[in-house]
Write a protein that holds these residues in place. Sequence first.
Motif, mmCIF file in Angstrom:
data_model
loop_
_atom_site.group_PDB
_atom_site.id
_atom_site.type_symbol
_atom_site.label_atom_id
_atom_site.label_comp_id
_atom_site.label_asym_id
_atom_site.label_seq_id
_atom_site.Cartn_x
_atom_site.Cartn_y
_atom_site.Cartn_z
ATOM 1 N N GLN A 54 -17.194 -48.560 -28.194
ATOM 2 C CA GLN A 54 -17.177 -48.907 -26.769
ATOM 3 C C GLN A 54 -16.226 -47.983 -26.008
ATOM 4 O O GLN A 54 -16.533 -47.533 -24.904
ATOM 5 N N THR A 57 -17.783 -44.585 -25.631
ATOM 6 C CA THR A 57 -18.840 -44.673 -24.612
ATOM 7 C C THR A 57 -18.232 -44.698 -23.215
ATOM 8 O O THR A 57 -18.712 -44.010 -22.299
ATOM 9 N N SER A 58 -17.185 -45.487 -23.074
ATOM 10 C CA SER A 58 -16.515 -45.612 -21.779
ATOM 11 C C SER A 58 -15.944 -44.251 -21.344
ATOM 12 O O SER A 58 -16.068 -43.858 -20.173
ATOM 13 N N SER A 61 -18.790 -41.996 -20.331
ATOM 14 C CA SER A 61 -19.345 -42.458 -19.050
ATOM 15 C C SER A 61 -18.481 -42.022 -17.880
ATOM 16 O O SER A 61 -18.976 -41.830 -16.766
ATOM 17 N N GLN B 22 -26.391 -56.098 -24.256
ATOM 18 C CA GLN B 22 -25.516 -55.584 -23.190
ATOM 19 C C GLN B 22 -24.266 -54.964 -23.808
ATOM 20 O O GLN B 22 -23.837 -53.871 -23.423
ATOM 21 N N THR B 26 -22.892 -50.880 -23.999
ATOM 22 C CA THR B 26 -21.555 -50.366 -23.693
ATOM 23 C C THR B 26 -20.933 -49.700 -24.911
ATOM 24 O O THR B 26 -19.847 -49.172 -24.831
#
Lengths: 97, 139
Positions: A54, A57-58, A61, B22, B26
């Motif tokens: 995560q 990914t963050s 992004s 979801q 992420t």
Amino acid sequence: MNPAILSLLPAFLRSVGLLARQAENGVKGAAIGSAVDFAATALERGSEAFVEMQELTSYLSSLAAGEEPSMEVWHDFKARNDAAQMVLGSNPSVSSR
Amino acid sequence: MTRMFRHQSAVWFTILALGILQACATANPFAAAKSTEQQALALYGSFTILKEQAAKLYIEPGTSPSMKEALSKANAAVTPTMNLMYESVIQVKQVRQDFASGKTTEEKLVVATTNLLKWYTQAVPLLAAFESEYERVRQ
């Protein structure tokens, strides 16, 4: 939460990974499928690996299309990779290609 | 009554599945990556996170010698290509810097980026194989 339902989720996610591969052909489809598979594995382990995915990914992004990842991030992953290699590369019966 | 319970279970399962999807959205660096270098980081980062998991499994007391060997072999199959992709990224960054300061040509930058794309393309199926072998050993 019902353990029976929880035990079904990884298999469910793997079928999502398969769908992702079919929906988007080529290298990116394969990569997305692998990531979903890996998310399923991480969920099964309930591990910090999922949180790390995560975070990665963050970070990606947050970058603009033309903005490249910083060298610090690359070096950090390289150092972690080298540390894991010390363990996995220690098996005397296996040598790298 | 049973039918109502089944219906409720199905609703809860759907809600839960949507929540997990979801969460997975992420946790999918490949979907977030836009450029070649970003995709390369998504791949290398995912590889590193998985490799750390494999290393943890390797040193667990219950891991047999044959499981250790399988993990080491799977790692040895993917690591050289990942290392080459990493070196390729460093090269692209250097050439881009040189190009920005007028020390090299655009052609060299295109060659370096094409080289990176080549290693990336080779590394994707290798990571998938590593992931599935890790999964097989873990079960």
